[in-house]
Design a protein around this motif. Structure first.
Motif, PDB file in Angstrom:
ATOM      1  N   LEU A 210       0.805  -1.219   0.000  1.00 13.48           N
ATOM      2  CA  LEU A 210       0.000   0.000   0.000  1.00 13.48           C
ATOM      3  C   LEU A 210       0.839   1.270   0.000  1.00 13.48           C
ATOM      4  CD1 LEU A 210      -2.761  -1.085   2.521  1.00 13.48           C
ATOM      5  CD2 LEU A 210      -3.102  -0.591   0.099  1.00 13.48           C
ATOM      6  N   LYS A 211       1.939   1.253   0.732  1.00 15.25           N
ATOM      7  CA  LYS A 211       2.786   2.453   0.776  1.00 15.25           C
ATOM      8  C   LYS A 211       3.275   2.834  -0.612  1.00 15.25           C
ATOM      9  CE  LYS A 211       4.534   2.014   5.514  1.00 15.25           C
ATOM     10  NZ  LYS A 211       5.756   1.838   6.351  1.00 15.25           N
ATOM     11  N   ALA A 212       3.527   1.810  -1.441  1.00 16.66           N
ATOM     12  CA  ALA A 212       4.051   2.060  -2.784  1.00 16.66           C
ATOM     13  C   ALA A 212       2.980   2.612  -3.721  1.00 16.66           C
ATOM     14  CB  ALA A 212       4.645   0.779  -3.365  1.00 16.66           C
ATOM     15  N   LEU A 213       1.714   2.586  -3.306  1.00 19.38           N
ATOM     16  CA  LEU A 213       0.639   3.152  -4.124  1.00 19.38           C
ATOM     17  C   LEU A 213       0.527   4.660  -3.931  1.00 19.38           C
ATOM     18  CD1 LEU A 213      -2.269   0.552  -3.784  1.00 19.38           C
ATOM     19  CD2 LEU A 213      -0.519   0.732  -5.562  1.00 19.38           C
ATOM     20  N   LEU A 214       1.198   5.184  -2.927  1.00 20.63           N
ATOM     21  CA  LEU A 214       1.134   6.613  -2.646  1.00 20.63           C
ATOM     22  C   LEU A 214       2.314   7.330  -3.287  1.00 20.63           C
ATOM     23  CD1 LEU A 214       0.191   6.490   1.152  1.00 20.63           C
ATOM     24  CD2 LEU A 214      -1.344   6.626  -0.822  1.00 20.63           C
ATOM     25  N   PRO A 215       2.161   8.598  -3.653  1.00 22.02           N
ATOM     26  CA  PRO A 215       3.277   9.350  -4.225  1.00 22.02           C
ATOM     27  C   PRO A 215       4.367   9.577  -3.185  1.00 22.02           C
ATOM     28  CG  PRO A 215       1.422  10.804  -3.785  1.00 22.02           C
ATOM     29  CD  PRO A 215       0.928   9.411  -3.559  1.00 22.02           C
ATOM     30  N   ASP A 217       6.091  12.322  -2.740  1.00 18.78           N
ATOM     31  CA  ASP A 217       5.831  13.639  -2.146  1.00 18.78           C
ATOM     32  C   ASP A 217       4.412  13.637  -1.598  1.00 18.78           C
ATOM     33  OD1 ASP A 217       5.248  16.294  -1.560  1.00 18.78           O
ATOM     34  OD2 ASP A 217       6.336  17.078  -3.292  1.00 18.78           O
ATOM     35  N   ARG A 218       4.269  13.796  -0.287  1.00 17.32           N
ATOM     36  CA  ARG A 218       2.957  13.701   0.352  1.00 17.32           C
ATOM     37  C   ARG A 218       2.258  15.060   0.497  1.00 17.32           C
ATOM     38  NH1 ARG A 218       3.283   8.587   2.907  1.00 17.32           N
ATOM     39  NH2 ARG A 218       4.257   7.282   1.313  1.00 17.32           N
ATOM     40  N   THR A 219       2.714  16.075  -0.234  1.00 17.62           N
ATOM     41  CA  THR A 219       2.000  17.348  -0.229  1.00 17.62           C
ATOM     42  C   THR A 219       0.575  17.098  -0.713  1.00 17.62           C
ATOM     43  OG1 THR A 219       4.014  18.568  -0.717  1.00 17.62           O
ATOM     44  CG2 THR A 219       1.933  19.696  -1.162  1.00 17.62           C
ATOM     45  N   GLU A 242      -1.120  16.045  -4.267  1.00 17.12           N
ATOM     46  CA  GLU A 242      -0.818  16.864  -5.445  1.00 17.12           C
ATOM     47  C   GLU A 242      -0.012  16.081  -6.487  1.00 17.12           C
ATOM     48  OE1 GLU A 242       1.254  21.146  -6.630  1.00 17.12           O
ATOM     49  OE2 GLU A 242       1.414  20.386  -4.581  1.00 17.12           O
ATOM     50  N   MET A 243       0.945  15.295  -6.048  1.00 16.18           N
ATOM     51  CA  MET A 243       1.804  14.550  -6.955  1.00 16.18           C
ATOM     52  C   MET A 243       1.103  13.283  -7.431  1.00 16.18           C
ATOM     53  SD  MET A 243       5.635  13.068  -6.230  1.00 16.18           S
ATOM     54  CE  MET A 243       6.600  12.279  -7.520  1.00 16.18           C
ATOM     55  N   PRO A 244       1.042  13.032  -8.741  1.00 16.01           N
ATOM     56  CA  PRO A 244       0.386  11.815  -9.233  1.00 16.01           C
ATOM     57  C   PRO A 244       1.322  10.610  -9.185  1.00 16.01           C
ATOM     58  CG  PRO A 244       1.175  13.077 -11.086  1.00 16.01           C
ATOM     59  CD  PRO A 244       1.488  13.895  -9.849  1.00 16.01           C
ATOM     60  N   ILE A 245       0.748   9.423  -9.291  1.00 14.70           N
ATOM     61  CA  ILE A 245       1.517   8.214  -9.548  1.00 14.70           C
ATOM     62  C   ILE A 245       1.308   7.856 -11.012  1.00 14.70           C
ATOM     63  CG2 ILE A 245       1.338   7.401  -7.162  1.00 14.70           C
ATOM     64  CD1 ILE A 245      -0.829   5.413  -8.108  1.00 14.70           C
ATOM     65  N   GLU A 246       2.022   6.858 -11.503  1.00 15.28           N
ATOM     66  CA  GLU A 246       1.921   6.504 -12.910  1.00 15.28           C
ATOM     67  C   GLU A 246       1.359   5.105 -13.115  1.00 15.28           C
ATOM     68  OE1 GLU A 246       5.699   6.975 -14.834  1.00 15.28           O
ATOM     69  OE2 GLU A 246       5.623   9.177 -14.748  1.00 15.28           O
ATOM     70  N   MET A 247       0.679   4.942 -14.240  1.00 19.87           N
ATOM     71  CA  MET A 247       0.273   3.636 -14.749  1.00 19.87           C
ATOM     72  C   MET A 247       0.531   3.656 -16.243  1.00 19.87           C
ATOM     73  SD  MET A 247      -3.270   2.739 -12.711  1.00 19.87           S
ATOM     74  CE  MET A 247      -3.256   1.064 -13.345  1.00 19.87           C
ATOM     75  N   SER A 248       0.795   2.493 -16.811  1.00 18.63           N
ATOM     76  CA  SER A 248       1.075   2.431 -18.245  1.00 18.63           C
ATOM     77  C   SER A 248      -0.204   2.657 -19.044  1.00 18.63           C
ATOM     78  CB  SER A 248       1.669   1.075 -18.613  1.00 18.63           C
ATOM     79  OG  SER A 248       0.698   0.044 -18.452  1.00 18.63           O
ATOM     80  N   LYS A 276      -3.796  23.354   1.780  1.00 20.33           N
ATOM     81  CA  LYS A 276      -2.643  22.621   1.240  1.00 20.33           C
ATOM     82  C   LYS A 276      -1.606  22.478   2.336  1.00 20.33           C
ATOM     83  CE  LYS A 276       0.804  22.697  -2.476  1.00 20.33           C
ATOM     84  NZ  LYS A 276       1.293  23.432  -3.673  1.00 20.33           N
ATOM     85  N   SER A 277      -1.159  21.245   2.548  1.00 22.15           N
ATOM     86  CA  SER A 277      -0.144  21.045   3.583  1.00 22.15           C
ATOM     87  C   SER A 277       0.822  19.931   3.174  1.00 22.15           C
ATOM     88  CB  SER A 277      -0.804  20.685   4.924  1.00 22.15           C
ATOM     89  OG  SER A 277      -1.466  19.445   4.839  1.00 22.15           O
TER      90      SER A 277
END
Length: 277
Positions: A210-215, A217-219, A242-248, A276-277
């Protein structure tokens, strides 16, 4: 801003609600039965709506309030989700929400509930703390395109991790998804995506990190909102990273083959404060 995919807002669409789960490997029948019971509890705890609803036609988002009196918040609510987050209008208050994320390697099961693909867990091992209050993870699911917008634009997809506290109050982490590299952390899920609505959960053979599913940068943006599906219950704590993750591209298209569009259009902010924090 990061790469964003501009998707036309079709005016009548939405997303999905909640569940809970288990894993298939090395489990006794007793444990599976216990987890199945907990999964059902997790689903019902978020107010199951009996009236048929969808993202198109006469049961689309603009009609949800007419389908069942319990859906009144969908049209009369003042704190509805999703919203468009205008970066120039958010309040910067670092650490304001005091968010702590406690995720572990966890077993899940999958379901196609007719609105999205949802991964359920009954482990109770994963939680978040918001200002010291604990919310335990019940499930995560996906929407395409993203339900929330950044500066009026959508990403290709959005991941929602749904949590609830001991009183049934809900907190959701929203993660934007953009086209890029293959997301190997979701490979096990994508390998068995249920193409048709399921009657029973499909147990994953591998746990999910689960941790790897999050960006990294946790802003994040924080605001008070609602479920994005009927009955559109309010008093939901939203955190959208704010920061996205990627999928193909292949992973995104595989989901869209099942659900071409399962997002609710953005709702009025109604003078709510976005932090925003």
């Amino acid at each position: 801003m990061k790469k964003i995919f501009v998707y036309p807002i079709l005016g009548v669409m939405l997303s999905s609600v909640l569940g809970a789960c288990a894993a298939q490997t090395a489990q006794t029948p007793e444990l599976k039965n216990e987890q199945a019971t907990e999964m059902k509890k997790g689903t019902e705890a978020t107010e199951i709506n009996s009236a048929h609803w969808s993202y198109e036609g006469e049961t689309s988002p603009e009609h949800w309030g007419d389908l069942d009196p319990v859906n009144s918040a969908c049209v009369n609510g003042n704190e509805q989700s999703p919203i468009n987050i205008e970066f120039s209008q958010v309040a910067n208050e670092k650490g304001a929400e005091d968010l702590q994320i406690n995720y572990k390697l966890t077993s899940f099961s999958l379901m196609n509930n007719g609105h999205t693909v949802q991964a359920n867990t009954a482990s109770g091992r994963n939680s978040i703390l918001i200002k010291g209050k604990e919310y335990k993870l019940a499930q995560f699911h996906f929407h395409t395109p993203s339900e929330h917008q950044f500066n009026g634009q959508n990403y290709e997809m959005e991941l929602h991790l749904v949590h609830k506290d001991e009183d049934g109050k809900i907190a959701v982490l929203g993660v934007m998804i953009q086209e890029g590299e293959e997301n190997k952390n979701l490979a096990a899920v994508w390998g068995i995506l249920p193409k048709e609505e399921t009657e029973k959960d499909i147990f994953l053979k591998e746990p999910v990190n689960l941790k790897a599913l999050l960006p990294e940068d946790r802003t994040a943006f924080h605001y008070d909102g609602s479920l994005t599906t009927p009955p559109c219950t309010e008093e939901v704590k939203w955190t959208v990273f704010e920061m996205p993750i990627e999928m193909s591209k292949e992973q995104i298209e595989a989901f869209r083959q099942i659900f071409p569009d399962d997002h609710r259009p953005v709702q009025s902010l109604n003078n709510r404060k976005v932090i925003k924090s």
